[in-house]
Design an enzyme around this catalytic site. Sequence first.
Site, PDB file in Angstrom:
ATOM      1  CG  ASP A 100      -2.083   0.970   1.043  1.00 55.79           C
ATOM      2  OD1 ASP A 100      -2.443   1.271  -0.113  1.00 55.79           O
ATOM      3  OD2 ASP A 100      -2.616   1.443   2.064  1.00 55.79           O
ATOM      4  CG  HIS A 107      -4.151  10.593   2.644  1.00 53.56           C
ATOM      5  ND1 HIS A 107      -5.100  10.580   3.644  1.00 53.56           N
ATOM      6  CD2 HIS A 107      -3.278   9.581   2.932  1.00 53.56           C
ATOM      7  CE1 HIS A 107      -4.835   9.589   4.488  1.00 53.56           C
ATOM      8  NE2 HIS A 107      -3.729   8.979   4.081  1.00 53.56           N
ATOM      9  NE  ARG A 116       4.568  13.456  10.934  1.00 51.96           N
ATOM     10  CZ  ARG A 116       3.881  12.702  10.061  1.00 51.96           C
ATOM     11  NH1 ARG A 116       3.313  11.578  10.456  1.00 51.96           N
ATOM     12  NH2 ARG A 116       3.763  13.080   8.805  1.00 51.96           N
ATOM     13  CD  GLU A 168      -6.052   4.871   4.887  1.00 51.74           C
ATOM     14  OE1 GLU A 168      -5.382   4.099   4.162  1.00 51.74           O
ATOM     15  OE2 GLU A 168      -5.543   5.638   5.720  1.00 51.74           O
ATOM     16  CD  GLU A 170      -5.472   2.947  -0.045  1.00 50.45           C
ATOM     17  OE1 GLU A 170      -4.705   2.322  -0.817  1.00 50.45           O
ATOM     18  OE2 GLU A 170      -5.261   3.102   1.178  1.00 50.45           O
ATOM     19  CG  ASP A 199      -5.576   0.567   4.023  1.00 47.69           C
ATOM     20  OD1 ASP A 199      -5.602  -0.478   4.696  1.00 47.69           O
ATOM     21  OD2 ASP A 199      -4.697   1.440   4.134  1.00 47.69           O
ATOM     22  NE  ARG A 203      -7.470   6.539   9.909  1.00 51.69           N
ATOM     23  CZ  ARG A 203      -6.835   6.379   8.750  1.00 51.69           C
ATOM     24  NH1 ARG A 203      -5.578   5.937   8.740  1.00 51.69           N
ATOM     25  NH2 ARG A 203      -7.427   6.657   7.612  1.00 51.69           N
ATOM     26  CD  GLN A 206      -2.670   4.515  10.566  1.00 53.20           C
ATOM     27  OE1 GLN A 206      -3.907   4.503  10.531  1.00 53.20           O
ATOM     28  NE2 GLN A 206      -1.949   5.153   9.675  1.00 53.20           N
ATOM     29  CE  LYS A 219      -3.206   2.252   7.419  1.00 50.91           C
ATOM     30  NZ  LYS A 219      -4.118   3.114   6.650  1.00 50.91           N
ATOM     31  CB  THR A 223      -7.097  -4.784   2.433  1.00 50.71           C
ATOM     32  OG1 THR A 223      -6.097  -4.501   3.418  1.00 50.71           O
ATOM     33  CG2 THR A 223      -7.075  -3.722   1.342  1.00 50.71           C
ATOM     34  CB  THR A 310      -6.195   7.880   1.699  1.00 43.81           C
ATOM     35  OG1 THR A 310      -6.056   6.868   2.669  1.00 43.81           O
ATOM     36  CG2 THR A 310      -7.561   8.538   1.815  1.00 43.81           C
ATOM     37  CD  GLU A 324      -7.263  12.949   4.321  1.00 45.04           C
ATOM     38  OE1 GLU A 324      -7.013  13.901   3.578  1.00 45.04           O
ATOM     39  OE2 GLU A 324      -7.303  11.779   3.913  1.00 45.04           O
TER      40      GLU A 324
END
Length: 377
Positions: A100, A107, A116, A168, A170, A199, A203, A206, A219, A223, A310, A324
Amino acid sequence: MRSLALGVVGGVGRPGPGRLVARSAEGVVDVGSLADVEGGPHPDLLAASSLDPLLAAGRPAWREVHGWLAERLRADHAPYVLPPAGLELRLPFTVADYVDFFACEQHAVNAGRIFRPDAEPLAPNWKHLPVGYHGRAGTVVVSGTPVTRPCGQRAAGDMGPTRTLDVEVELGFVCGGSTGPVPVDDALDHVFGVVLLNDWSARDVQAFETRPLGPMLGKSFATSISGWVTPLDELAAAWVDPPPRDPSPLPHLTGATDRGLDLALELSINGEPVSWPPAADLYWTAAQLVTHLTSNGAPLRPGDLLGSGTVSGARREQRGCLLELSWGGREPVVVGAGTRTYLEDGDEVVITATAPAVGGGRLELGEVRGRVLPARG
Ligand code: CA
């Protein structure tokens, strides 16, 4: 109109071998019988129980099969349409390796800002190579398969069901053909087609596990991919120039095949559309993902599945995940009469897409669908 796509069906509750099928305006077509009775190309490949032999055969065979099917399915093919009752799409190929990527700049910037907030949103390497990680091929499931809310370490000393289950949106690129390093100008000869890919992401798990080596259990529980694989040969009208790159990619990642796909994606939750991510915005293209992946000498294998990462556009309604859309859970998203920050048990997620068709109009690519089941007690 529906894209011409290939898949594999079996009967509900009947485990036996699957059957290769194509999607036409009239329904689900038994391509093995069609090729056998009417002398189509590569009847041995089309009589297989999965796409595996066709994926291994490579671009010349793919082109012949697509060209023949596109022409043949414009004529009467009613005798080869399977009765719809009891048909279910299966995983259409054996997933060899699943990688992936993280190929969408919007994204990557949004995720960086959320995870961050005090650092530069893009890592220093991001514009120099397509960043990615190796996922878990064995947990790729076909559309319609329910997904159980996973458990994991949500923080130090805190094990339990994820509180922040996400999707996600994708594209998945399905690879095949010969093995070995792939020059960028040959890269698309190794991409059979496109699936829609979800995906699923926990969170909290992760965020706690990811540094320094990347996502893993947050993850790897599931999938989902669409049961229909749309061949690249069907998407001839969808190629577009990718976004401007600064700095320019190195020469081995630069070439005429470095083009994006203008697929318009849609994410729905419980039947309510919530987002419209534009795949044309992907910074790194399918050709670059394939080339980068093999640039150290590691060969591709037929059945390799490459996720784009994503897809998110610049506008809020174009963001391809709840992380997001809800900006890290702080801004609930309207879903029908309610709201969501992350997924709740029982929620059903559907991703669809359209692409420009040769001669005008738009092709519908199928869907990837999945419902969230409660964590195991
Ligand atoms: Ca992803």
